[in-house]
Design a protein around this motif. Structure first.
Motif, PDB file in Angstrom:
ATOM      1  N   ASP A  33       0.834  -1.196   0.000  1.00 59.59           N
ATOM      2  CA  ASP A  33       0.000   0.000   0.000  1.00 59.59           C
ATOM      3  C   ASP A  33       0.876   1.257   0.000  1.00 59.59           C
ATOM      4  O   ASP A  33       2.106   1.199   0.102  1.00 59.59           O
ATOM      5  CB  ASP A  33      -0.976  -0.004   1.181  1.00 59.59           C
ATOM      6  CG  ASP A  33      -0.253   0.037   2.531  1.00 59.59           C
ATOM      7  OD1 ASP A  33       0.961   0.333   2.554  1.00 59.59           O
ATOM      8  OD2 ASP A  33      -0.898  -0.205   3.561  1.00 59.59           O
ATOM      9  N   LEU A  34       0.219   2.396  -0.115  1.00 65.64           N
ATOM     10  CA  LEU A  34       0.957   3.654  -0.251  1.00 65.64           C
ATOM     11  C   LEU A  34       1.799   3.962   0.984  1.00 65.64           C
ATOM     12  O   LEU A  34       2.911   4.484   0.865  1.00 65.64           O
ATOM     13  CB  LEU A  34      -0.030   4.800  -0.510  1.00 65.64           C
ATOM     14  CG  LEU A  34      -0.630   4.845  -1.922  1.00 65.64           C
ATOM     15  CD1 LEU A  34      -1.756   5.872  -1.994  1.00 65.64           C
ATOM     16  CD2 LEU A  34       0.452   5.203  -2.937  1.00 65.64           C
ATOM     17  N   THR A  35       1.280   3.644   2.158  1.00 66.27           N
ATOM     18  CA  THR A  35       2.042   3.905   3.378  1.00 66.27           C
ATOM     19  C   THR A  35       3.354   3.140   3.370  1.00 66.27           C
ATOM     20  O   THR A  35       4.424   3.686   3.693  1.00 66.27           O
ATOM     21  CB  THR A  35       1.221   3.519   4.620  1.00 66.27           C
ATOM     22  OG1 THR A  35       0.016   4.287   4.648  1.00 66.27           O
ATOM     23  CG2 THR A  35       2.011   3.769   5.900  1.00 66.27           C
ATOM     24  N   GLU A  36       3.301   1.869   2.987  1.00 61.55           N
ATOM     25  CA  GLU A  36       4.510   1.047   2.943  1.00 61.55           C
ATOM     26  C   GLU A  36       5.464   1.557   1.853  1.00 61.55           C
ATOM     27  O   GLU A  36       6.690   1.578   2.051  1.00 61.55           O
ATOM     28  CB  GLU A  36       4.132  -0.415   2.678  1.00 61.55           C
ATOM     29  CG  GLU A  36       5.329  -1.370   2.651  1.00 61.55           C
ATOM     30  CD  GLU A  36       6.108  -1.400   3.958  1.00 61.55           C
ATOM     31  OE1 GLU A  36       7.312  -1.712   3.902  1.00 61.55           O
ATOM     32  OE2 GLU A  36       5.522  -1.093   5.013  1.00 61.55           O
ATOM     33  N   GLN A  37       4.897   1.967   0.723  1.00 59.51           N
ATOM     34  CA  GLN A  37       5.741   2.518  -0.356  1.00 59.51           C
ATOM     35  C   GLN A  37       6.481   3.767   0.118  1.00 59.51           C
ATOM     36  O   GLN A  37       7.677   3.947  -0.158  1.00 59.51           O
ATOM     37  CB  GLN A  37       4.875   2.855  -1.572  1.00 59.51           C
ATOM     38  CG  GLN A  37       4.325   1.631  -2.287  1.00 59.51           C
ATOM     39  CD  GLN A  37       3.434   2.033  -3.457  1.00 59.51           C
ATOM     40  OE1 GLN A  37       3.711   2.997  -4.157  1.00 59.51           O
ATOM     41  NE2 GLN A  37       2.361   1.285  -3.669  1.00 59.51           N
ATOM     42  N   ILE A  38       5.772   4.636   0.833  1.00 65.21           N
ATOM     43  CA  ILE A  38       6.397   5.864   1.354  1.00 65.21           C
ATOM     44  C   ILE A  38       7.488   5.519   2.354  1.00 65.21           C
ATOM     45  O   ILE A  38       8.582   6.096   2.343  1.00 65.21           O
ATOM     46  CB  ILE A  38       5.331   6.786   1.991  1.00 65.21           C
ATOM     47  CG1 ILE A  38       4.401   7.329   0.902  1.00 65.21           C
ATOM     48  CG2 ILE A  38       5.991   7.934   2.748  1.00 65.21           C
ATOM     49  CD1 ILE A  38       3.186   8.055   1.430  1.00 65.21           C
ATOM     50  N   ASN A  39       7.199   4.545   3.229  1.00 67.31           N
ATOM     51  CA  ASN A  39       8.203   4.135   4.217  1.00 67.31           C
ATOM     52  C   ASN A  39       9.459   3.601   3.542  1.00 67.31           C
ATOM     53  O   ASN A  39      10.597   3.897   3.966  1.00 67.31           O
ATOM     54  CB  ASN A  39       7.622   3.067   5.150  1.00 67.31           C
ATOM     55  CG  ASN A  39       6.556   3.627   6.082  1.00 67.31           C
ATOM     56  OD1 ASN A  39       6.513   4.842   6.315  1.00 67.31           O
ATOM     57  ND2 ASN A  39       5.709   2.770   6.612  1.00 67.31           N
ATOM     58  N   GLN A  40       9.277   2.811   2.492  1.00 61.71           N
ATOM     59  CA  GLN A  40      10.420   2.250   1.767  1.00 61.71           C
ATOM     60  C   GLN A  40      11.230   3.361   1.085  1.00 61.71           C
ATOM     61  O   GLN A  40      12.465   3.348   1.109  1.00 61.71           O
ATOM     62  CB  GLN A  40       9.930   1.243   0.720  1.00 61.71           C
ATOM     63  CG  GLN A  40       9.344  -0.043   1.295  1.00 61.71           C
ATOM     64  CD  GLN A  40      10.408  -0.892   2.008  1.00 61.71           C
ATOM     65  OE1 GLN A  40      11.568  -0.885   1.649  1.00 61.71           O
ATOM     66  NE2 GLN A  40       9.980  -1.604   3.033  1.00 61.71           N
ATOM     67  N   LEU A  41      10.530   4.302   0.487  1.00 63.30           N
ATOM     68  CA  LEU A  41      11.220   5.412  -0.173  1.00 63.30           C
ATOM     69  C   LEU A  41      11.974   6.277   0.831  1.00 63.30           C
ATOM     70  O   LEU A  41      13.090   6.744   0.562  1.00 63.30           O
ATOM     71  CB  LEU A  41      10.215   6.270  -0.952  1.00 63.30           C
ATOM     72  CG  LEU A  41       9.653   5.631  -2.229  1.00 63.30           C
ATOM     73  CD1 LEU A  41       8.454   6.427  -2.738  1.00 63.30           C
ATOM     74  CD2 LEU A  41      10.723   5.562  -3.310  1.00 63.30           C
ATOM     75  N   GLU A  42      11.370   6.510   1.994  1.00 64.19           N
ATOM     76  CA  GLU A  42      12.046   7.306   3.023  1.00 64.19           C
ATOM     77  C   GLU A  42      13.290   6.590   3.533  1.00 64.19           C
ATOM     78  O   GLU A  42      14.314   7.226   3.831  1.00 64.19           O
ATOM     79  CB  GLU A  42      11.084   7.609   4.170  1.00 64.19           C
ATOM     80  CG  GLU A  42      10.013   8.630   3.788  1.00 64.19           C
ATOM     81  CD  GLU A  42       9.003   8.874   4.890  1.00 64.19           C
ATOM     82  OE1 GLU A  42       8.883   7.988   5.783  1.00 64.19           O
ATOM     83  OE2 GLU A  42       8.338   9.921   4.871  1.00 64.19           O
ATOM     84  N   ALA A  43      13.213   5.245   3.637  1.00 64.57           N
ATOM     85  CA  ALA A  43      14.383   4.468   4.033  1.00 64.57           C
ATOM     86  C   ALA A  43      15.482   4.566   2.971  1.00 64.57           C
ATOM     87  O   ALA A  43      16.671   4.696   3.281  1.00 64.57           O
ATOM     88  CB  ALA A  43      13.996   3.003   4.263  1.00 64.57           C
ATOM     89  N   ASP A  44      15.062   4.532   1.703  1.00 67.94           N
ATOM     90  CA  ASP A  44      16.026   4.700   0.609  1.00 67.94           C
ATOM     91  C   ASP A  44      16.706   6.066   0.690  1.00 67.94           C
ATOM     92  O   ASP A  44      17.929   6.182   0.508  1.00 67.94           O
ATOM     93  CB  ASP A  44      15.317   4.575  -0.751  1.00 67.94           C
ATOM     94  CG  ASP A  44      14.853   3.151  -1.040  1.00 67.94           C
ATOM     95  OD1 ASP A  44      15.311   2.228  -0.342  1.00 67.94           O
ATOM     96  OD2 ASP A  44      14.031   2.983  -1.960  1.00 67.94           O
ATOM     97  N   LEU A  45      15.896   7.085   0.961  1.00 62.64           N
ATOM     98  CA  LEU A  45      16.427   8.446   1.026  1.00 62.64           C
ATOM     99  C   LEU A  45      17.433   8.590   2.167  1.00 62.64           C
ATOM    100  O   LEU A  45      18.484   9.222   2.023  1.00 62.64           O
ATOM    101  CB  LEU A  45      15.273   9.438   1.214  1.00 62.64           C
ATOM    102  CG  LEU A  45      15.617  10.929   1.112  1.00 62.64           C
ATOM    103  CD1 LEU A  45      16.181  11.257  -0.265  1.00 62.64           C
ATOM    104  CD2 LEU A  45      14.388  11.781   1.392  1.00 62.64           C
TER     105      LEU A  45
END
Length: 227
Positions: free
Chosen positions: A2-14
């Motif tokens: 879901d979008l929340t998990e996608q955002i969390n993954q992207l923030e971890a990447d950042l």
């Protein structure tokens, strides 16, 4: 996912990109990491917007019939002071919507603006590759009547010729090339020809007279040209 998990993954990447950037010593590697950071930051902004829209649809199912679309902001101007570059975005009635609907994000080399739900539309602007670095922590927005003012804090007191590096490259490309061993008189002749072609009858008579006199002096052994 879901979008929340996608955002969390992207923030971890950042976050990991930031860690790698701190350790990187090669300039090229640093630039590549910074470029990737910008891509991830933009992707996070898009995902957050999608999540907010999803939340509004779930809270108000009737909102689905009022689909909000996004348009690019094209009506703007800019100027500068010693400390700030100021971008003026003209948006009618922007002062009448909640201030939290106007989101501005800054990085060292870019800024992005998202004005949500203004006149039934979202309004977006992203400017990358600013001409010089800015201080994102001291940059901010101001909402005025029918206008959003973006205040980009300069890292150094320096006059900006334009807003972005791309604009600077385009201007430099348009400048006439100067040959290293060029005859200075060639440049003078080009300038005179340009003035002659664009001048009025009186200007042309003046140039013709000066040219005739210079040629007479040349024949007599005088200066090649003496205007």
């Amino acid at each position: 996912m879901d979008l929340t998990e996608q955002i969390n993954q992207l923030e971890a990447d950042l976050q990991e990109l930031g860690t790698l950037l701190e350790k990187a010593e090669r300039k090229r590697v640093q630039e590549l990491l910074k470029q990737e950071q910008k891509k991830v930051e933009k992707e996070i902004a898009v995902k957050r917007q999608q999540k907010e829209q999803q939340a509004r649809r779930e809270a108000d199912p009737s909102a689905a019939s009022k689909a909000t679309y996004t348009v690019k902001i094209t009506n703007y101007a800019w100027d500068q002071s010693d400390k700030f570059v100021k971008i003026y975005l003209t948006l009618k009635d922007v002062n009448k919507i909640p201030s939290e609907n106007v989101e501005v994000n800054f990085t060292e080399n870019s800024f992005s603006v998202l004005v949500k739900d203004l006149g039934g539309k979202n309004h977006q602007m992203t400017v990358l590759n600013l001409l010089y670095p800015i201080d994102e922590k001291d940059s901010y927005k101001k909402i005025k009547t029918d206008m959003v003012l973006i205040m980009c804090k300069k890292q150094a007191i320096k006059k900006w010729e334009c807003l972005t590096k791309v604009e600077k490259q385009a201007k430099d490309k348009d400048k006439p090339a100067v040959e290293e061993n060029a005859d200075p008189s060639d440049g003078l002749m080009r300038m005179l020809k340009k003035i002659y072609s664009e001048g009025d009858d009186e200007m042309k008579r003046t140039i013709n007279k000066a040219w005739s006199e210079s040629q007479e002096k040349k024949v007599r052994g005088g200066d090649m040209m003496d205007l």
